[in-house]
Design a protein around this motif. Structure first.
Motif, PDB file in Angstrom:
ATOM      1  N   LEU A 183      87.560 -62.537  82.721  1.00  0.00           N
ATOM      2  CA  LEU A 183      87.802 -61.459  81.758  1.00  0.00           C
ATOM      3  C   LEU A 183      89.232 -60.935  81.857  1.00  0.00           C
ATOM      4  N   THR A 184      90.033 -61.571  82.704  1.00  0.00           N
ATOM      5  CA  THR A 184      91.434 -61.213  82.956  1.00  0.00           C
ATOM      6  C   THR A 184      91.606 -59.758  83.374  1.00  0.00           C
ATOM      7  N   ASP A 185      90.650 -59.255  84.146  1.00  0.00           N
ATOM      8  CA  ASP A 185      90.779 -57.951  84.787  1.00  0.00           C
ATOM      9  C   ASP A 185      91.245 -58.216  86.216  1.00  0.00           C
ATOM     10  N   SER A 186      92.560 -58.369  86.383  1.00  0.00           N
ATOM     11  CA  SER A 186      93.119 -58.838  87.649  1.00  0.00           C
ATOM     12  C   SER A 186      92.831 -57.896  88.801  1.00  0.00           C
ATOM     13  N   ARG A 187      92.893 -56.590  88.542  1.00  0.00           N
ATOM     14  CA  ARG A 187      92.701 -55.620  89.626  1.00  0.00           C
ATOM     15  C   ARG A 187      91.293 -55.717  90.206  1.00  0.00           C
ATOM     16  N   GLU A 188      90.284 -55.727  89.328  1.00  0.00           N
ATOM     17  CA  GLU A 188      88.901 -55.826  89.801  1.00  0.00           C
ATOM     18  C   GLU A 188      88.644 -57.181  90.447  1.00  0.00           C
ATOM     19  N   ALA A 189      89.207 -58.226  89.864  1.00  0.00           N
ATOM     20  CA  ALA A 189      89.019 -59.566  90.425  1.00  0.00           C
ATOM     21  C   ALA A 189      89.592 -59.635  91.838  1.00  0.00           C
ATOM     22  N   GLN A 190      90.809 -59.145  92.009  1.00  0.00           N
ATOM     23  CA  GLN A 190      91.466 -59.178  93.318  1.00  0.00           C
ATOM     24  C   GLN A 190      90.675 -58.362  94.338  1.00  0.00           C
ATOM     25  N   ASN A 191      90.247 -57.182  93.944  1.00  0.00           N
ATOM     26  CA  ASN A 191      89.517 -56.305  94.848  1.00  0.00           C
ATOM     27  C   ASN A 191      88.221 -56.958  95.330  1.00  0.00           C
ATOM     28  N   ASN A 192      87.451 -57.499  94.405  1.00  0.00           N
ATOM     29  CA  ASN A 192      86.162 -58.100  94.771  1.00  0.00           C
ATOM     30  C   ASN A 192      86.336 -59.374  95.584  1.00  0.00           C
ATOM     31  N   LEU A 193      87.290 -60.208  95.187  1.00  0.00           N
ATOM     32  CA  LEU A 193      87.498 -61.459  95.916  1.00  0.00           C
ATOM     33  C   LEU A 193      88.021 -61.200  97.328  1.00  0.00           C
ATOM     34  N   ASN A 194      88.913 -60.232  97.491  1.00  0.00           N
ATOM     35  CA  ASN A 194      89.422 -59.908  98.833  1.00  0.00           C
ATOM     36  C   ASN A 194      88.308 -59.395  99.741  1.00  0.00           C
ATOM     37  N   GLN A 195      87.436 -58.547  99.188  1.00  0.00           N
ATOM     38  CA  GLN A 195      86.308 -58.050  99.985  1.00  0.00           C
ATOM     39  C   GLN A 195      85.379 -59.187 100.384  1.00  0.00           C
ATOM     40  N   ALA A 196      85.118 -60.078  99.438  1.00  0.00           N
ATOM     41  CA  ALA A 196      84.247 -61.227  99.725  1.00  0.00           C
ATOM     42  C   ALA A 196      84.854 -62.098 100.812  1.00  0.00           C
ATOM     43  N   LEU A 197      86.162 -62.355 100.697  1.00  0.00           N
ATOM     44  CA  LEU A 197      86.840 -63.220 101.670  1.00  0.00           C
ATOM     45  C   LEU A 197      86.757 -62.628 103.074  1.00  0.00           C
TER      46      LEU A 197
ATOM     47  N   SER B 133      84.555 -69.237 102.159  1.00  0.00           N
ATOM     48  CA  SER B 133      85.941 -68.784 102.328  1.00  0.00           C
ATOM     49  C   SER B 133      86.882 -69.662 101.518  1.00  0.00           C
ATOM     50  N   ALA B 134      86.678 -70.969 101.599  1.00  0.00           N
ATOM     51  CA  ALA B 134      87.519 -71.903 100.856  1.00  0.00           C
ATOM     52  C   ALA B 134      87.394 -71.679  99.355  1.00  0.00           C
ATOM     53  N   GLN B 135      86.165 -71.512  98.886  1.00  0.00           N
ATOM     54  CA  GLN B 135      85.943 -71.282  97.457  1.00  0.00           C
ATOM     55  C   GLN B 135      86.600 -69.992  96.993  1.00  0.00           C
ATOM     56  N   THR B 136      86.517 -68.957  97.828  1.00  0.00           N
ATOM     57  CA  THR B 136      87.105 -67.665  97.460  1.00  0.00           C
ATOM     58  C   THR B 136      88.622 -67.730  97.460  1.00  0.00           C
ATOM     59  N   LEU B 137      89.209 -68.430  98.432  1.00  0.00           N
ATOM     60  CA  LEU B 137      90.661 -68.621  98.444  1.00  0.00           C
ATOM     61  C   LEU B 137      91.118 -69.386  97.209  1.00  0.00           C
ATOM     62  N   HIS B 138      90.333 -70.375  96.821  1.00  0.00           N
ATOM     63  CA  HIS B 138      90.648 -71.126  95.596  1.00  0.00           C
ATOM     64  C   HIS B 138      90.660 -70.192  94.385  1.00  0.00           C
ATOM     65  N   GLU B 139      89.662 -69.319  94.309  1.00  0.00           N
ATOM     66  CA  GLU B 139      89.597 -68.368  93.190  1.00  0.00           C
ATOM     67  C   GLU B 139      90.780 -67.396  93.221  1.00  0.00           C
ATOM     68  N   LEU B 140      91.172 -66.960  94.416  1.00  0.00           N
ATOM     69  CA  LEU B 140      92.340 -66.082  94.528  1.00  0.00           C
ATOM     70  C   LEU B 140      93.609 -66.808  94.069  1.00  0.00           C
ATOM     71  N   GLY B 141      93.690 -68.105  94.371  1.00  0.00           N
ATOM     72  CA  GLY B 141      94.814 -68.892  93.892  1.00  0.00           C
ATOM     73  C   GLY B 141      94.837 -68.984  92.382  1.00  0.00           C
ATOM     74  N   LEU B 142      93.674 -69.192  91.795  1.00  0.00           N
ATOM     75  CA  LEU B 142      93.575 -69.239  90.328  1.00  0.00           C
ATOM     76  C   LEU B 142      93.984 -67.902  89.711  1.00  0.00           C
ATOM     77  N   LEU B 143      93.588 -66.816  90.371  1.00  0.00           N
ATOM     78  CA  LEU B 143      93.936 -65.482  89.874  1.00  0.00           C
ATOM     79  C   LEU B 143      95.452 -65.283  89.880  1.00  0.00           C
TER      80      LEU B 143
END
Length: 466
Positions: free
Chosen positions: A150-164, A176-186
């Motif tokens: 949804l291109t809501d970068s702030r919420e995406a970053q916050n949730n992915l960092n907490q998950a990681l 962890s690998a999947q979440t890092l990949h998603e952070l890279g995509l972000l």
């Protein structure tokens, strides 16, 4: 191959036309909800909610031509009633139910593949904090992915960092690998290639440790896009040779799956960026057909976007217009701002060729607004170049030169090179400027643009009606 027929083709396979959900009786048995037990419950809100769950799962009917969201509405409504009952474990089982789709994917994940990100957010958001640490991390990762789309970068970053952080604490290398990949995509979505590459490389290390070849191939595919942005096609070729070896050796059966569709799509993009248009069409159409088979709306939208660029490169303006307007419409439905912005850019290029300068301006106005709000400076540079070209054809050469100068300094900052496919139009505009005002005046105006702030450059771009 008739592209227009492909464009209008149905995206549901035969099994989905029949029923994509298991029978009500089957799922109620899985959830251990018995209608007889519910009937003898004491009258009250608990009995009412359980009866609603049973009715939504056993009595809700749809016709074969309903949307996929309508087809799973009974499941979603049952989930919400289970949430009201605070029956979190049962709701999780329902959310994890495998559907009768091409990939037999779980309900919660399949919603994202269809592009129903708001529904994902509602479900995982309610489930978060109700069970255990591991489930919380999975919810956070799912929320982060949905917000990224949804291109809501702030919420995406916050949730992915907490998950990681949770996955690291648990020693869960796979997630962890999947979440890092998603952070890279972000980071890549936001035009931050260096930060993106850092995340990708960390994910790649973990996937290699796990010998998780699908993850390796997917990350390599996205790393290749960074080198494509830098016009480093030798490195891109090396990466795709490694990806091909992985598929030939380990992932032969995965060639009909979603990750392979994205690899085909990105390889088509890479060929398009090198102006190898006919080869690119073959790969993009193959990806498009696979996305249709999987009913992946995001993939369909991006394939239409790429096909529009290819048609534009081949000077087939009518097909380019048809593809890009369909892509833009789908991106709007998906609320994908990056897709909207990029599609507006391509529609603006098509409008240039049609000499519809009002549409050009409207497209670039929407484009630059989205990029500036997300602080995507490489995107702002693209938009400024579009406005610069518009200024040139409207015989506003000094203004055009200033905007080209402003775009150039942003490209320097972001290390984003102008794609090869855009060079001919860029050079034509510069040549026109040299003819209109001469080399000295051009350099003066160009240098004046280079010292403008981003906000000043945008004001310059929007400052004159056509």
């Amino acid at each position: 191959m008739n592209n227009q027929v492909e464009l209008e083709a149905k995206t549901q396979n035969d099994s989905e036309k029949a029923s994509i959900t298991p029978s009500g009786e089957e799922i109620l048995a899985l959830l251990d909800i018995d209608s007889t037990t519910v009937k003898v419950m004491k009258q009250g809100i608990k009995r009412t909610y359980y009866r609603a769950v049973i009715n939504w799962l056993s009595k809700y009917k749809v016709n074969p031509e309903s949307t996929n969201l309508e087809k799973v509405k009974g499941y979603l409504e049952a989930c919400y009633h289970l949430f009201e009952l605070e029956a979190w474990e049962i709701a999780l089982i329902l959310l994890s139910t495998q559907l009768n789709t091409f990939k037999n994917q779980e309900l919660g994940i399949q919603l994202g593949l269809w592009g129903y990100y708001r529904e994902q957010i509602n479900l995982y958001g309610k489930l978060f904090g109700k069970l255990n640490h591991q489930i919380d991390a999975i919810c956070l990762k799912s929320l982060g992915i949905a917000y990224r789309w949804l291109t809501d970068s702030r919420e995406a970053q916050n949730n992915l960092n907490q998950a990681l952080a949770i996955f690291h604490e648990m020693g869960d290398k796979q997630n962890s690998a999947q979440t890092l990949h998603e952070l890279g995509l972000l980071q890549a979505d936001n035009g931050k290639d260096l930060e993106s590459l850092t995340c990708y490389n960390q994910a790649l290390i973990l996937f290699r440790e796990l010998r998780q070849y699908q993850g390796i191939a997917s990350v390599l595919n996205d790393i290749a896009r960074i080198y494509t942005n830098q016009n480093n096609y030798t490195k891109v070729e090396e990466i795709y040779q490694e990806i091909q070896k992985i598929y030939d050796s380990y992932l032969v059966e995965e060639k009909t799956k979603i990750n392979h569709a994205w690899i085909l799509y990105n390889w088509g993009r890479n060929l398009a960026d090198q102006c190898k248009n006919l080869e690119a069409i073959l790969y993009t159409n193959e990806a498009f057909n696979l996305f249709q088979k999987l009913d992946n709306r995001s993939g369909i939208a991006w394939s239409l976007y790429s096909l529009s660029i290819l048609m534009l490169n081949l000077e087939n303006n009518l097909s380019a217009y048809n593809y890009i307007t369909n892509a833009l419409d789908l991106f709007r439905k998906l609320q994908n701002k990056n897709g909207i912005a990029l599609s507006c850019h391509i529609l603006g290029r098509v409008a240039f060729r049609q000499k519809n300068y009002k549409l050009v301006r409207d497209c670039y106005k929407e484009n630059i607004k989205i990029w500036y709000e997300s602080q995507h400076l490489a995107g702002v540079a693209f938009a400024l170049e579009g406005f610069a070209r518009l200024a040139v054809v409207l015989e506003q050469p000094e203004r055009g030169a200033r905007l080209f100068g402003s775009a150039e300094i942003l490209r320097d900052k972001t290390q984003r090179i102008l794609p090869l496919a855009d060079l001919p139009e860029y050079r034509d505009s510069i040549a026109t400027l040299q003819t209109l005002i001469g080399e000295t005046a051009l350099k003066t105006a160009w240098d004046a643009g280079r010292v403008l702030s981003v906000e000043q450059a945008i004001t310059e771009a929007l400052g004159s009606d056509t």
